[in-house]
Motif scaffolding. Structure first.
Motif, PDB file in Angstrom:
ATOM      1  N   GLU A   1      -2.464   0.199   8.003  1.00  0.00           N
ATOM      2  CA  GLU A   1      -1.559  -0.841   7.507  1.00  0.00           C
ATOM      3  C   GLU A   1      -0.363  -0.232   6.789  1.00  0.00           C
TER       4      GLU A   1
ATOM      5  N   HIS B   1       0.824  -1.220   0.000  1.00  0.00           N
ATOM      6  CA  HIS B   1       0.000   0.000   0.000  1.00  0.00           C
ATOM      7  C   HIS B   1       0.859   1.273   0.000  1.00  0.00           C
TER       8      HIS B   1
ATOM      9  N   HIS C   1       2.666  -7.061   4.681  1.00  0.00           N
ATOM     10  CA  HIS C   1       1.300  -6.563   4.863  1.00  0.00           C
ATOM     11  C   HIS C   1       0.802  -6.825   6.286  1.00  0.00           C
TER      12      HIS C   1
ATOM     13  N   GLU D   1      -6.021  -7.370  -1.685  1.00  0.00           N
ATOM     14  CA  GLU D   1      -4.689  -6.805  -1.917  1.00  0.00           C
ATOM     15  C   GLU D   1      -4.520  -6.401  -3.387  1.00  0.00           C
TER      16      GLU D   1
HETATM   17 ZN   LIG Z   1      -2.240  -5.295   2.574  1.00  0.00          ZN
END
Ligand SMILES: [Zn+2]
Length: 417
Positions: A205, A190, A259, A294
């Motif tokens: 996150e 991300h 992640h 994702e």
């Molecule tokens: Zn993620």
């Protein structure tokens, strides 16, 4: 470093505004793109209207140039602008109104920000402009949307003649001339406009995984045996394909995506780390859902996926893929083995699914979900310096166990030069 940042700002300026002022031209002596603290500030967003006409107003500390365009599958309106600091309440954009289902905002590259609106149904941008500050009023970005239908929406995209997306250059290679140490690419998930998952208490996150990845990088570099390259080192967006491409272009020996997952309330609770490898068929339904989530990163950031190239069918690529799959599995098992002593693992810690970011046919790749930000105990771990330290150490151990046999000269992939 400053040269690159400036030229990116220039690229972005040219792309968005159709021209750049003298101040934006790349100049080796020029300072880098404005620090976030100098950037215009967005302080409030208001939505009005209904599902035939909807207006968005964004209060700004100064006038900026914006460029709006639309994207299909799903229906989105994207607004590109120079770098803006968004000082908005935490849940801004999660709920929409009228034609606006939801919206996101954030950095898409150094010097460039973006607002992406998810539309509830096809709509056209009637107006998108910025009003200069006047009297007691701040500068305001005004976007007027009107309901349309799919046919009109697709026609509008066709005539918009949107310029090709200019992507920033990948980060510079850390390799000094002649440095043949194996390269490990660390990929913090991300970033920028794409926040990833978020804890109820607000931790995001994208921030957790970046902080963890920076620590992991330092620890791997400290061994002196490997080079490390990050797909991002700051809070900015990087398309999934570019992350894979970086690892391939630099002939990385290993790609590790980091992640932190979350479950929605109705999905119950889960905790512990999970290590994923690539497979077309997911190991279970939850893995499939996670990969799907994702893989949405590019959609979230307002990228047009209809232009993405298809995989090349090639027998050599197939062979490489098979070999890479074996190595990826081997490394994933090693990580699970070293993590066991450092962190809590998910009950079935080794899983597979179709993650776009793991698709390099020639670079062993794994995706580590460090834990669940939706779980109280996991979140406490994820933000604890001590937990991060132990967990990063465990991953370094796995990297070393996987790569050091290759350093001895009997290696397979390290011999590819
Ligand atoms: Zn993620």
């Amino acid at each position: 470093m400053s040269v690159r940042a400036t030229s990116l700002a220039f690229l972005f300026g040219a792309m968005v505004l159709g021209g750049a002022s003298a101040a934006e031209r790349p100049d080796p002596a020029a300072p880098p793109a404005p620090a976030a603290s100098d950037a215009p500030v967005a302080s409030e967003v208001r939505l009005g209207g209904d599902d035939t006409q909807t207006r968005m107003i964004v209060d700004l500390s100064q006038k900026i140039d914006v460029r709006a365009f639309t994207l299909a599958n799903p229906y989105r309106v994207v607004m590109d602008m120079p770098q803006v600091t968004f000082r908005l309440p935490p849940k801004t954009g999660e709920a929409g109104r009228g034609l606006i289902k939801a919206f996101r905002f954030g950095l898409v590259m150094q010097g460039g920000s973006r607002i992406v609106i998810d539309l509830a149904r096809p709509a056209r941008v009637e107006k998108a402009f910025v009003i200069e500050a006047a009297n007691d009023q701040p500068a305001r970005l005004v976007v007027d949307l009107a309901a349309s239908d799919r046919e009109a929406f697709m026609r509008a995209i066709a005539v918009e003649g949107r310029p090709l997306e200019r992507r920033p250059e990948p980060p510079a290679d850390t390799r000094a001339a002649g440095d043949t140490r194996p390269l490990v690419v660390i990929d913090p998930g991300h970033g920028g406009i794409d926040n990833g998952t978020r804890a109820a208490s607000g931790e995001m996150e994208k921030t957790i995984v970046l902080e963890f990845s920076l620590m992991l990088r330092d620890k791997i570099e400290k061994t002196g045996k490997y080079r490390v390259l990050m797909t991002r080192t700051e809070d900015t967006f990087v398309p999934l394909g570019d992350r894979v491409q970086l690892a391939r272009a630099r002939q990385a020996a290993l790609f590790i995506s980091i992640h932190a997952d979350a479950l929605r309330r109705r999905e119950g609770d889960a905790q512990g780390a999970t290590v994923y490898t690539l497979s077309e068929r997911a190991s279970d339904a939850r893995a499939a859902r996670l990969a799907e989530a994702e893989n949405r990163a590019d959609v979230i950031a307002g990228l047009d996926l209809s232009t993405e190239e298809k995989d090349v069918a090639d027998i050599l690529v197939d062979l490489a893929r098979r070999e890479t799959k074996t190595f990826s599995m081997q490394f994933a098992q090693t990580v699970v083995g070293t993590l066991k002593n450092a962190a809590r693992l998910y009950q079935h810690p080794l899983k597979s699914a179709s993650f776009v970011v793991l698709k390099a046919p020639d670079v062993p790749s794994v995706l580590v979900e460090l834990g669940y930000v939706s779980n109280k105990a996991d979140l406490k771990s994820l933000i604890s310096a001590e937990w991060r330290d132990h967990t990063a150490d465990a991953i370094v151990k796995a990297v070393d166990a996987f790569l050091s046999p290759r350093l001895a000269g009997n290696g397979q992939r390290s011999g590819q030069n």
